[in-house]
Design a protein around this motif. Structure first.
Motif, short mmCIF file in Angstrom:
data_model
loop_
_atom_site.label_atom_id
_atom_site.label_comp_id
_atom_site.label_asym_id
_atom_site.label_seq_id
_atom_site.Cartn_x
_atom_site.Cartn_y
_atom_site.Cartn_z
N VAL A 183 0.80 -1.22 0.00
CA VAL A 183 0.00 0.00 0.00
C VAL A 183 0.83 1.27 0.00
CG1 VAL A 183 -2.17 -0.87 0.93
CG2 VAL A 183 -0.34 -0.29 2.48
N GLY A 184 2.15 1.16 0.16
CA GLY A 184 2.96 2.36 0.13
C GLY A 184 4.42 2.08 0.41
N THR A 185 5.19 3.17 0.52
CA THR A 185 6.62 3.09 0.82
C THR A 185 7.00 4.15 1.85
OG1 THR A 185 7.17 4.59 -1.00
CG2 THR A 185 7.24 2.23 -1.47
N TYR A 186 8.12 3.89 2.52
CA TYR A 186 8.66 4.84 3.50
C TYR A 186 10.18 4.83 3.35
CZ TYR A 186 10.26 6.49 8.09
OH TYR A 186 10.92 7.15 9.10
N ASN A 187 10.75 6.01 3.10
CA ASN A 187 12.19 6.14 2.94
C ASN A 187 12.74 7.07 4.03
OD1 ASN A 187 14.82 6.29 2.14
ND2 ASN A 187 14.42 7.17 0.13
N PRO A 188 13.29 6.52 5.11
CA PRO A 188 13.80 7.36 6.18
C PRO A 188 15.15 8.00 5.86
CG PRO A 188 14.19 5.07 6.70
CD PRO A 188 13.39 5.10 5.43
N MET A 189 15.81 7.58 4.79
CA MET A 189 17.13 8.09 4.46
C MET A 189 17.09 9.40 3.68
SD MET A 189 19.07 5.97 5.95
CE MET A 189 20.68 6.39 5.33
N SER A 190 15.98 9.71 3.04
CA SER A 190 15.89 10.97 2.30
C SER A 190 15.73 12.12 3.30
CB SER A 190 14.73 10.94 1.30
OG SER A 190 13.51 10.85 1.99
N GLU A 191 16.02 13.33 2.86
CA GLU A 191 15.92 14.49 3.74
C GLU A 191 14.91 15.46 3.19
OE1 GLU A 191 16.32 16.42 7.00
OE2 GLU A 191 17.50 14.63 6.73
N PRO A 192 13.74 15.64 3.73
CA PRO A 192 13.18 14.93 4.88
C PRO A 192 12.70 13.53 4.49
CG PRO A 192 11.55 16.41 4.01
CD PRO A 192 12.82 16.64 3.20
N ALA A 193 12.42 12.69 5.47
CA ALA A 193 11.96 11.33 5.21
C ALA A 193 10.67 11.37 4.40
CB ALA A 193 11.73 10.60 6.53
N THR A 194 10.56 10.50 3.39
CA THR A 194 9.39 10.52 2.52
C THR A 194 8.46 9.34 2.81
OG1 THR A 194 10.61 9.32 0.81
CG2 THR A 194 10.58 11.71 0.65
N VAL A 195 7.18 9.62 2.80
CA VAL A 195 6.14 8.61 2.98
C VAL A 195 5.21 8.71 1.79
CG1 VAL A 195 4.26 7.81 4.44
CG2 VAL A 195 6.26 8.88 5.48
N ASP A 196 4.99 7.60 1.09
CA ASP A 196 4.10 7.56 -0.07
C ASP A 196 3.10 6.44 0.16
OD1 ASP A 196 3.03 8.07 -2.61
OD2 ASP A 196 4.31 6.53 -3.50
N ILE A 197 1.82 6.80 0.36
CA ILE A 197 0.79 5.82 0.66
C ILE A 197 -0.36 5.97 -0.34
CG2 ILE A 197 -0.88 5.01 2.37
CD1 ILE A 197 0.97 6.07 4.54
N ASP A 198 -0.81 4.84 -0.90
CA ASP A 198 -1.99 4.83 -1.76
C ASP A 198 -3.21 4.81 -0.85
OD1 ASP A 198 -4.07 4.35 -3.50
OD2 ASP A 198 -3.04 2.74 -4.59
N SER A 199 -3.83 5.98 -0.66
CA SER A 199 -4.90 6.11 0.33
C SER A 199 -6.13 5.27 -0.01
CB SER A 199 -5.28 7.57 0.51
OG SER A 199 -5.66 8.14 -0.71
N GLU A 200 -6.41 5.06 -1.31
CA GLU A 200 -7.57 4.24 -1.68
C GLU A 200 -7.37 2.79 -1.24
OE1 GLU A 200 -8.63 4.60 -5.78
OE2 GLU A 200 -8.63 6.79 -5.69
N LYS A 201 -6.18 2.24 -1.52
CA LYS A 201 -5.88 0.87 -1.09
C LYS A 201 -5.91 0.77 0.43
CE LYS A 201 -2.88 -1.18 -4.61
NZ LYS A 201 -1.53 -1.71 -4.82
N LEU A 202 -5.32 1.76 1.09
CA LEU A 202 -5.26 1.76 2.55
C LEU A 202 -6.66 1.75 3.15
CD1 LEU A 202 -3.43 2.02 5.09
CD2 LEU A 202 -3.82 4.46 4.91
N GLN A 203 -7.53 2.62 2.69
CA GLN A 203 -8.89 2.68 3.21
C GLN A 203 -9.66 1.39 2.91
OE1 GLN A 203 -10.14 4.77 5.36
NE2 GLN A 203 -8.15 5.79 5.33
N GLY A 204 -9.41 0.80 1.75
CA GLY A 204 -10.04 -0.46 1.40
C GLY A 204 -9.66 -1.57 2.37
N TRP A 205 -8.39 -1.66 2.72
CA TRP A 205 -7.94 -2.70 3.67
C TRP A 205 -8.42 -2.41 5.08
CZ3 TRP A 205 -6.66 -7.41 2.70
CH2 TRP A 205 -6.12 -7.74 1.47
N ILE A 206 -8.44 -1.16 5.49
CA ILE A 206 -8.93 -0.82 6.83
C ILE A 206 -10.41 -1.14 6.94
CG2 ILE A 206 -9.39 1.10 8.41
CD1 ILE A 206 -6.66 2.25 7.58
#
Length: 84
Positions: free
Chosen positions: A37-60
């Motif tokens: 449903v997404g990715t999280y990259n803590p090494m970038s400055e600032p840390a990047t979070v990319d989440i597919d909100s439609e997929k996330l809401q579907g699973w929740i």
């Protein structure tokens, strides 16, 4: 079967990169998962979070429960989108 939304680690030694996945709660951390449903990259400055909100809401809506870390990342992304 309890389903969790959690992180799975990718990347090299000392350069982590995480996928936000939907997996059975008893599966190993980097094991089998149901959906990405997404990715999280803590090494970038600032840390990047990319989440597919439609997929996330579907699973929740199907009963998947986010881990505490993923819940904080969801909140962080929602705050960033509201500020933009």
């Amino acid at each position: 079967m309890a389903v969790r939304i959690r992180l799975t680690r990718k990347g090299r030694k000392k350069q982590p990169f995480y996928r936000i996945v939907v997996a059975d709660s008893e599966a190993p951390r980097d094991g089998k998962f149901l959906d990405i449903v997404g990715t999280y990259n803590p090494m970038s400055e600032p840390a990047t979070v990319d989440i597919d909100s439609e997929k996330l809401q579907g699973w929740i809506s199907k009963g998947a429960v986010p881990s505490t870390t993923v819940a904080s990342l969801i909140k962080k992304q929602a705050g960033a989108e509201a500020a933009a």
